[in-house]
Design an enzyme around this catalytic site. Sequence first.
Site, PDB file in Angstrom:
ATOM      1  CE  LYS A  29     -95.318  19.070 -11.025  1.00 49.75           C
ATOM      2  NZ  LYS A  29     -95.625  18.210 -11.609  1.00 49.75           N
TER       3      LYS A  29
HETATM    4  N1  GLU Z   1     -95.066  11.422 -13.701  1.00 51.25           N
HETATM    5  C1  GLU Z   1     -95.248  11.020 -12.484  1.00 51.25           C
HETATM    6  C2  GLU Z   1     -95.518  12.248 -11.628  1.00 51.25           C
HETATM    7  O1  GLU Z   1     -94.826  13.180 -12.057  1.00 51.25           O
HETATM    8  C3  GLU Z   1     -94.575  10.015 -11.879  1.00 51.25           C
HETATM    9  C4  GLU Z   1     -94.527   8.722 -12.522  1.00 51.25           C
HETATM   10  C5  GLU Z   1     -93.599   7.414 -11.776  1.00 51.25           C
HETATM   11  O2  GLU Z   1     -92.661   8.135 -11.259  1.00 51.25           O
HETATM   12  O3  GLU Z   1     -94.013   6.696 -12.215  1.00 51.25           O
HETATM   13  O4  GLU Z   1     -96.167  12.216 -10.633  1.00 51.25           O
END
Ligand code: GLU
Length: 317
Positions: free
Chosen positions: A261
């Site tokens: 990011k």
């Molecule tokens: N929340 C995680 C991320 O933004 C992704 C988790 C998932 O897709 O299991 O990297």
Amino acid sequence: MNNTTKTDNNTPVGRYAPSPSGRMHLGNIYAALISWLSVKTRRGRWILRIEDLDPQRSRHEYARLIEDDLQWLGLSWDEGGLDNIGKHGPYCQSLRSHFYDQILTRLTSMGLTYPCHCRRSDILSTQAPHQSDGRVVYAGTCRPAPRPPFNTSYDTQGCSTRIYVPDRDILFTDKVYGQQSVNLAHHCGDFILRRADGAWAYQLAVVVDDALMGVTEVVRGNDLLLSSAQQIYLYELLGYNIPQWCHIPLLVNKAGQRLSKRDGAMSMEELRKKHSPERIIGHLAYLTRLTDHDEDCTPTDLLTTFNTIRPLHSITV
Ligand code: GLU
């Protein structure tokens, strides 16, 4: 709570589960696009779940921007989001503690968890020296011997909660990376379900949410490939249906580092200033070999040709 949601007529259900810790970048869009295409080509449902478990890193305004960027790109969801569309809400993990709490109580009553007083610094100092990839294998310092009987309860104030892992191989097949075999005792050791500060661990929350939301296919970056074994272990203990796994290669910058990011040039903020949504999707589809020509297109245009994800090791942008 014991049963997962039955999906109507075996409709495929996919999801995109971003953590709102920053603006999306091209790699995030790739995961969202593949997940969307994979269920939409089969007339399935696509869920948007906001993974805002970490109160320090998650910001509501990023969640709003993620929604805005997805809609601008033509990646609309059928269920979920901040407006809680659908019957499996709420769709923000920060509002789902009651579900995680019930499941943790269940695992604890099965004698599968224990309190851990180790601090991160203690764990790092007991780590085997060969863990050069940054992975921490918990040495089992607080693991009670013998294992607690069923229906044990304990005070978790100020300590984390861990789950025992078995010393056996967990086998699964990933749609892109094929057959996998992971021994959790060697890969991570007993892992955390709830942190000492009360925050829920990703591994627990993601399983509970995907199961209760009836998700049948998980598409995400290959950095989470081995986490699937931790998740399968929880699925098995809880008697939930295990989804299909599809881990996709990470996008890397010219220096060979995975996009993050913090890679400003590839963030949606910068991309939206310079390009149309059709240009971004068209170029991404070309880079990732979904198409053979670098031409503008929408996600819907790709539905007719999307077949399967071609295994690639990394994609340089
Ligand atoms: N929340 C995680 C991320 O933004 C992704 C988790 C998932 O897709 O299991 O990297």
